[in-house]
Enzyme design. Structure first.
Site, PDB file in Angstrom:
ATOM      1  N   TYR A   1       0.810  -1.226   0.000  1.00 12.06           N
ATOM      2  CA  TYR A   1       0.000   0.000   0.000  1.00 12.06           C
ATOM      3  C   TYR A   1       0.843   1.277   0.000  1.00 12.06           C
ATOM      4  O   TYR A   1       0.306   2.366  -0.179  1.00 12.06           O
ATOM      5  CB  TYR A   1      -0.919   0.041   1.233  1.00 12.06           C
ATOM      6  CG  TYR A   1      -1.963  -1.036   1.248  1.00 12.06           C
ATOM      7  CD1 TYR A   1      -3.033  -1.000   0.355  1.00 12.06           C
ATOM      8  CD2 TYR A   1      -1.892  -2.091   2.146  1.00 12.06           C
ATOM      9  CE1 TYR A   1      -4.006  -1.997   0.354  1.00 12.06           C
ATOM     10  CE2 TYR A   1      -2.860  -3.094   2.161  1.00 12.06           C
ATOM     11  CZ  TYR A   1      -3.909  -3.044   1.260  1.00 12.06           C
ATOM     12  OH  TYR A   1      -4.862  -4.029   1.268  1.00 12.06           O
TER      13      TYR A   1
ATOM     14  N   HIS B   1      -4.138   6.390  -1.350  1.00 12.28           N
ATOM     15  CA  HIS B   1      -4.736   6.454  -0.008  1.00 12.28           C
ATOM     16  C   HIS B   1      -3.685   6.771   1.062  1.00 12.28           C
ATOM     17  O   HIS B   1      -4.035   7.128   2.185  1.00 12.28           O
ATOM     18  CB  HIS B   1      -5.411   5.112   0.309  1.00 12.28           C
ATOM     19  CG  HIS B   1      -6.750   5.232   0.978  1.00 12.28           C
ATOM     20  ND1 HIS B   1      -7.446   6.424   1.096  1.00 12.28           N
ATOM     21  CD2 HIS B   1      -7.546   4.296   1.572  1.00 12.28           C
ATOM     22  CE1 HIS B   1      -8.596   6.207   1.726  1.00 12.28           C
ATOM     23  NE2 HIS B   1      -8.683   4.935   2.028  1.00 12.28           N
TER      24      HIS B   1
ATOM     25  N   PHE C   1      -5.121  -0.557   9.978  1.00 11.54           N
ATOM     26  CA  PHE C   1      -5.686  -0.246   8.670  1.00 11.54           C
ATOM     27  C   PHE C   1      -6.437   1.076   8.772  1.00 11.54           C
ATOM     28  O   PHE C   1      -6.793   1.538   9.847  1.00 11.54           O
ATOM     29  CB  PHE C   1      -6.559  -1.399   8.149  1.00 11.54           C
ATOM     30  CG  PHE C   1      -5.729  -2.451   7.481  1.00 11.54           C
ATOM     31  CD1 PHE C   1      -5.345  -2.305   6.149  1.00 11.54           C
ATOM     32  CD2 PHE C   1      -5.268  -3.543   8.194  1.00 11.54           C
ATOM     33  CE1 PHE C   1      -4.534  -3.244   5.537  1.00 11.54           C
ATOM     34  CE2 PHE C   1      -4.456  -4.493   7.589  1.00 11.54           C
ATOM     35  CZ  PHE C   1      -4.084  -4.344   6.254  1.00 11.54           C
TER      36      PHE C   1
ATOM     37  N   ASN D   1      -9.372   2.202   8.262  1.00  6.72           N
ATOM     38  CA  ASN D   1     -10.672   2.347   8.932  1.00  6.72           C
ATOM     39  C   ASN D   1     -10.582   2.182  10.447  1.00  6.72           C
ATOM     40  O   ASN D   1     -11.578   2.270  11.143  1.00  6.72           O
ATOM     41  CB  ASN D   1     -11.695   1.366   8.344  1.00  6.72           C
ATOM     42  CG  ASN D   1     -11.269  -0.080   8.501  1.00  6.72           C
ATOM     43  OD1 ASN D   1     -10.116  -0.360   8.813  1.00  6.72           O
ATOM     44  ND2 ASN D   1     -12.187  -0.995   8.282  1.00  6.72           N
TER      45      ASN D   1
ATOM     46  N   ASN E   1     -12.869   6.789   5.362  1.00  5.57           N
ATOM     47  CA  ASN E   1     -12.988   5.893   6.520  1.00  5.57           C
ATOM     48  C   ASN E   1     -12.019   6.215   7.647  1.00  5.57           C
ATOM     49  O   ASN E   1     -12.324   5.986   8.814  1.00  5.57           O
ATOM     50  CB  ASN E   1     -12.801   4.439   6.082  1.00  5.57           C
ATOM     51  CG  ASN E   1     -13.993   3.941   5.295  1.00  5.57           C
ATOM     52  OD1 ASN E   1     -15.103   4.430   5.485  1.00  5.57           O
ATOM     53  ND2 ASN E   1     -13.780   3.002   4.396  1.00  5.57           N
TER      54      ASN E   1
END
Length: 196
Positions: A16, A21, A67, A69, A115
């Site tokens: 990631y 993001h 993560f 969220n 989120n």
């Protein structure tokens, strides 16, 4: 009001690291580097942290290892431990509603479906009044494509624009710590990177 904690939102793991993001974490990593610091993992805060002295102020940096969220878990753990109020927190995050090359500062407001912001607000006692650094990543144009878009890497034409906006945000962070949020906001919110 002085900012005492800057958070860079991200998903953990190498797969990631370069995705849109994670733009908030790119900013915090660059801020640490600019001031000769590196972030170190601190498990009690569920993230990587660093401490800076900026314009005579004590400033903590945090990139959660949860993560996206679950970002609020890390933010509330560190803010609770150091007694940092929501309005002393700046959260850097990717922003679909701004194009690459633009970054804006604001206090409070909605979460735009993000989120990470949602979870932080809920873990801060449902208080939306923390500052945000919104780093533009653009929008795929269709709501159904958003998840794939934010978890994808910026195009070769977009990355330099995002990097330029982050560079300007770094300069504005120095201004923020020295002269306050309004001055930093006025400068950053008028900035737009030009294509190279």
């Amino acid at each position: 009001m002085t900012i005492k904690l800057i958070v860079g939102l991200a998903n953990p793991g190498a797969e990631y690291a370069q995705t849109r993001h994670n733009a908030g974490a790119w900013f915090v990593d660059a801020l640490a580097e600019r001031h000769g610091q590196s972030l170190k993992e601190e498990s009690k805060f569920f993230g990587y942290t660093a401490r800076l002295s900026l314009a005579g102020h004590d400033l903590r940096l945090l990139v959660p290892t949860t993560f996206m969220n679950l970002s609020g878990k890390a933010v509330s753990a560190l803010a609770g431990f150091y007694r940092i109020a929501p309005d002393e927190i700046l959260v850097a995050h990717d922003e679909l509603d701004l194009p690459p090359g633009v970054a804006k500062l604001k206090l409070g407001g909605g979460n735009g479906g993000h989120n990470g912001l949602k979870d932080i607000q809920s873990k801060l006692g449902n208080n939306p009044n923390f500052h945000r650094l919104r780093i533009g990543i653009g929008h795929p144009g269709d709501k159904s494509k958003v998840v794939g878009f934010v978890l994808g890497k910026p195009l070769a034409s977009e990355q330099p624009l995002i990097d330029d906006a982050i560079d300007e945000a770094l300069r504005c962070t120095d201004l923020l710590m020295q002269d306050g949020m309004d001055k930093a906001m006025n400068r950053l919110n008028g900035f737009r990177a030009s294509a190279r």
